[in-house]
Design a protein around this motif. Structure first.
Motif, mmCIF file in Angstrom:
data_model
loop_
_atom_site.group_PDB
_atom_site.id
_atom_site.type_symbol
_atom_site.label_atom_id
_atom_site.label_comp_id
_atom_site.label_asym_id
_atom_site.label_seq_id
_atom_site.Cartn_x
_atom_site.Cartn_y
_atom_site.Cartn_z
ATOM 1 N N PHE A 95 0.635 -0.920 -0.153
ATOM 2 C CA PHE A 95 0.128 0.154 -0.024
ATOM 3 C C PHE A 95 0.581 0.985 0.047
ATOM 4 O O PHE A 95 0.660 2.503 -0.870
ATOM 5 C CB PHE A 95 -0.769 -0.252 1.424
ATOM 6 C CG PHE A 95 -1.578 0.962 1.246
ATOM 7 C CD1 PHE A 95 -3.285 1.551 0.750
ATOM 8 C CD2 PHE A 95 -1.706 2.632 1.495
ATOM 9 C CE1 PHE A 95 -3.863 2.286 1.060
ATOM 10 C CE2 PHE A 95 -2.409 3.281 2.060
ATOM 11 C CZ PHE A 95 -3.450 3.226 1.990
ATOM 12 N N ARG A 96 1.771 1.406 0.292
ATOM 13 C CA ARG A 96 2.628 2.613 0.854
ATOM 14 C C ARG A 96 2.928 2.678 -0.525
ATOM 15 O O ARG A 96 3.900 3.991 -1.046
ATOM 16 C CB ARG A 96 3.953 1.645 2.380
ATOM 17 C CG ARG A 96 2.951 2.338 3.218
ATOM 18 C CD ARG A 96 4.359 2.208 4.285
ATOM 19 N NE ARG A 96 3.073 2.707 6.025
ATOM 20 C CZ ARG A 96 4.204 3.210 6.732
ATOM 21 N NH1 ARG A 96 4.884 4.238 6.579
ATOM 22 N NH2 ARG A 96 3.267 3.464 8.073
ATOM 23 N N LEU A 98 -2.732 12.096 1.577
ATOM 24 C CA LEU A 98 -3.251 11.523 0.643
ATOM 25 C C LEU A 98 -4.662 11.460 1.110
ATOM 26 O O LEU A 98 -5.607 11.348 2.063
ATOM 27 C CB LEU A 98 -2.941 9.385 1.067
ATOM 28 C CG LEU A 98 -3.465 8.801 0.299
ATOM 29 C CD1 LEU A 98 -3.217 8.814 -1.837
ATOM 30 C CD2 LEU A 98 -2.955 7.282 0.703
ATOM 31 N N LEU A 147 -8.442 8.985 -0.715
ATOM 32 C CA LEU A 147 -8.248 8.140 -1.291
ATOM 33 C C LEU A 147 -10.529 7.953 -1.368
ATOM 34 O O LEU A 147 -10.552 8.361 0.126
ATOM 35 C CB LEU A 147 -8.340 6.796 -1.061
ATOM 36 C CG LEU A 147 -6.383 6.465 -0.838
ATOM 37 C CD1 LEU A 147 -6.060 5.261 -0.405
ATOM 38 C CD2 LEU A 147 -6.220 6.115 -2.588
ATOM 39 N N VAL A 188 -11.141 2.435 -0.811
ATOM 40 C CA VAL A 188 -10.326 1.351 -0.708
ATOM 41 C C VAL A 188 -11.565 -0.114 -0.796
ATOM 42 O O VAL A 188 -11.935 -1.120 0.429
ATOM 43 C CB VAL A 188 -9.642 1.505 0.559
ATOM 44 C CG1 VAL A 188 -8.585 0.792 0.695
ATOM 45 C CG2 VAL A 188 -8.518 2.929 0.859
ATOM 46 N N VAL A 193 -4.121 9.789 6.370
ATOM 47 C CA VAL A 193 -4.085 9.350 4.814
ATOM 48 C C VAL A 193 -6.068 9.249 4.956
ATOM 49 O O VAL A 193 -6.277 9.360 6.679
ATOM 50 C CB VAL A 193 -4.267 7.710 5.306
ATOM 51 C CG1 VAL A 193 -3.987 6.515 5.495
ATOM 52 C CG2 VAL A 193 -5.315 7.094 3.438
ATOM 53 N N LEU A 229 2.746 1.975 -3.217
ATOM 54 C CA LEU A 229 1.742 2.048 -4.472
ATOM 55 C C LEU A 229 1.028 4.134 -4.423
ATOM 56 O O LEU A 229 0.985 3.881 -5.533
ATOM 57 C CB LEU A 229 0.127 0.795 -4.211
ATOM 58 C CG LEU A 229 -0.815 1.721 -4.651
ATOM 59 C CD1 LEU A 229 -0.496 1.921 -6.919
ATOM 60 C CD2 LEU A 229 -2.255 0.336 -4.865
ATOM 61 N N HIS A 230 0.881 4.595 -3.228
ATOM 62 C CA HIS A 230 1.077 5.716 -2.751
ATOM 63 C C HIS A 230 2.179 6.763 -2.426
ATOM 64 O O HIS A 230 2.025 7.448 -1.802
ATOM 65 C CB HIS A 230 -0.159 5.384 -1.600
ATOM 66 C CG HIS A 230 -1.465 4.957 -2.089
ATOM 67 N ND1 HIS A 230 -2.054 5.564 -3.049
ATOM 68 C CD2 HIS A 230 -1.887 3.598 -1.872
ATOM 69 C CE1 HIS A 230 -3.537 4.531 -3.687
ATOM 70 N NE2 HIS A 230 -3.308 3.489 -2.168
ATOM 71 N N GLU A 231 3.150 5.672 -2.772
ATOM 72 C CA GLU A 231 4.241 6.662 -2.699
ATOM 73 C C GLU A 231 5.004 6.842 -1.078
ATOM 74 O O GLU A 231 5.021 8.059 -0.882
ATOM 75 C CB GLU A 231 5.126 8.082 -3.808
ATOM 76 C CG GLU A 231 4.501 7.998 -5.011
ATOM 77 C CD GLU A 231 4.760 7.902 -6.208
ATOM 78 O OE1 GLU A 231 4.180 9.391 -5.422
ATOM 79 O OE2 GLU A 231 4.884 8.067 -6.651
ATOM 80 N N ILE A 232 4.173 6.940 -0.057
ATOM 81 C CA ILE A 232 4.755 7.010 0.940
ATOM 82 C C ILE A 232 6.091 5.996 1.806
ATOM 83 O O ILE A 232 5.995 5.163 1.786
ATOM 84 C CB ILE A 232 3.333 6.266 2.100
ATOM 85 C CG1 ILE A 232 1.815 6.999 1.966
ATOM 86 C CG2 ILE A 232 2.889 6.292 3.400
ATOM 87 C CD1 ILE A 232 0.650 5.810 2.208
#
Length: 207
Positions: A14-15, A89, A91, A94, A59, A17-20
């Motif tokens: 997840f991190r 972030l 969203l 999810v 998030v 994918l979302h550049e965390i």
């Protein structure tokens, strides 16, 4: 929903994918974007947390179901005023909540009213520690009173978030307690459901 402890790999995915960043402290909240859910207080608290914890990231998961999406714009405007855009972030939804909760270091419910708190329970079932405002739902799920803060007091909320992010052992203790609570809750729900099914089966067979 089933009681489970999320896989660290799911959180890493997840991190990624979302550049965390892997070393970021991720704090999140889930719920429809409406004033009752307290996202404004979450952002106010995040602003205080960001001053103390440079690695904190946030998030917000949830849809604004109104026609003009004004509340979502207001929330984003707050984040922009605080100059936190690069630390938030957003969203709408999810599908894989397991990876979402696995990625979080802390789940926050800032609701003004919560009769049960399904998102809280799902976070707990995933082994994610929870901090919540003192709603009926939080009182039912969180035995540890220190994890509950007064409603509509974002500074108090921020203080509790900062304290937990700075104390890995306390987060682990809170996560373990939450997971145990979730398992017991799901077991109770299952027992009630099975009892109801048995009852209806007996009624049907008696006709």
């Amino acid at each position: 929903i089933t009681a489970r402890e999320s896989s660290p790999d799911a959180g890493a995915e997840f991190r990624s994918l979302h550049e965390i960043p892997p070393d970021a402290m991720l704090v999140g909240t889930v719920g429809e974007l409406i004033p009752l859910k307290g996202q404004q207080d979450f952002i106010l608290a995040a602003n205080e947390v960001a001053k103390i914890i440079p690695k904190a990231r946030f998030v917000i998961v949830g849809r604004d179901n109104t026609v003009d999406k004004r509340f979502r714009r207001d929330l984003k405007r707050m984040v922009k005023v605080f100059e936190l855009e690069d630390r938030f972030l957003w969203l709408d939804w999810v599908d894989d909540t397991e990876s979402l909760f696995a990625a979080m270091d802390l789940f926050v419910s800032a609701s003004y009213s919560e009769s049960f708190g399904m998102a809280m329970l799902e976070a707990m079932a995933s082994g994610t520690p929870v901090v919540a405002t003192d709603t009926d739902g939080a009182r039912e799920l969180l035995d540890d009173k220190t994890l509950r803060v007064p409603i509509n007091e974002p500074v108090r909320l921020a203080e509790q978030i900062i304290e937990l992010l700075g104390d890995p052992e306390r987060r682990r203790t809170a996560a373990d307690a939450g997971l145990s609570c979730a398992r017991a809750r799901f077991s109770l729900d299952r027992m009630v459901r099975e009892t109801e099914e048995l009852y209806y089966e007996v009624v049907r067979s008696g006709k």
